[in-house]
Write a protein that holds these residues in place. Structure first.
Motif: not given
Length: 280
Positions: A163-170, A172-183
């Motif tokens: 549920x990585x994009x749950x409740x995220x506006x557009x 923030x979704x970009x921010x989420x994927x970049x966060x996972x990319x850093x991991x």
């Protein structure tokens, strides 16, 4: 911060619930340090797929290999390699705790985990969070970041986050994927569940492996050289089998959890009592 990620490979994997197959005939391969995105609507089986790949959900068919460890026989070793950052309702952050309390809790659970290691994980994700804040008051992207950072601090080979994009506006979704990319840039293999896949050209690299749900893979004799009907295969953009794919999800994630809790020895999807916190 450097982590030795491992590959994750499923061949003909499937899980059944009381009302039938949650998913079946799943063939997918993720390289060490890669990103898998299992995407689809709620109830399509995303959480079950992720927990099965993590060794927390018993397979009813096929095999999964995490590094050199094969499921189902080597479940304990797989669970040592994989940290589940979030897979609710079984595994998640307590919304009534402050970030600093979650850090203290994780350090208590992982006795060798130092403050410096936790700080290094937050820094690797470029995550600047007020540690005095309650989890419930954090924006969705920051809450996910805290869960992933706490998992990353334990240096797992693989991280699971649902549920990585749950409740995220557009934005923030970009921010989420970049966060996972850093991991994954520090070496960790990342298995993520989402409503939608990351947008093309979002700066992620190498390209994530995509699995679209609901899905039902066709029998092997009907598959082409690269996947069903010779298309991109189950790890490409055509992972869903088209208009009939919805037939492959007759039972929800909750159905599967209840069934496997009933059959399992200890009650929880990872062989332990369910709890509301991050889990390594």
């Amino acid at each position: 911060m450097e982590i030795a990620g491992v590959d994750v490979v499923a061949r003909g994997a499937g899980v059944r619930g009381p009302r039938g197959a949650v998913f079946e005939n799943l063939d997918v391969s993720v390289d060490p340090g890669g990103l898998l995105v299992v995407h689809g609507p709620g109830g399509s089986g995303r959480t079950t797929v992720l927990l099965a790949l993590a060794g927390r959900m018993r397979l009813d068919g096929g095999t999964v290999r995490v590094g050199g460890e094969v499921l189902p026989p080597n479940g304990r070793r797989v669970r040592e390699l994989v940290a589940v950052a979030r897979a609710e309702p079984a595994i998640g952050l307590d919304p009534d705790l402050r970030v600093r309390e979650l850090v203290a809790e994780r350090r208590w659970l992982s006795r060798r985990l130092s403050r410096a290691q936790v700080a290094e994980a937050f820094a690797a994700l470029d995550l600047d969070v007020d540690h005095r804040a309650l989890v419930r008051d954090l924006p969705p992207a920051e809450a996910l970041g805290v869960a992933v950072a706490l998992a990353l601090a334990t240096r797992p080979a693989v991280i699971v986050a649902d549920d990585v994009d749950r409740g995220c506006p557009a934005d923030d979704r970009t921010r989420v994927w970049r966060l996972l990319d850093r991991a994954r840039r520090v070496g960790c293999t990342v298995l993520a569940g989402a409503l939608d896949p990351p947008a093309a050209g979002g700066g992620l690299g190498p390209a994530p492996v995509l699995v679209a749900l609901p899905r039902r893979s066709r029998p092997p004799e009907e598959r082409g050289p690269d996947g069903p009907d010779g298309r991109d295969g189950p790890d490409g953009p055509d992972a869903s089998d088209g208009p009939d794919a919805s037939d492959g999800s007759d039972a929800s994630d909750e159905d599967a959890r209840q069934e496997h809790e009933r059959r399992g020895p200890d009650g929880g999807p990872d062989g332990s009592p369910q709890r509301k916190e991050g889990a390594a």
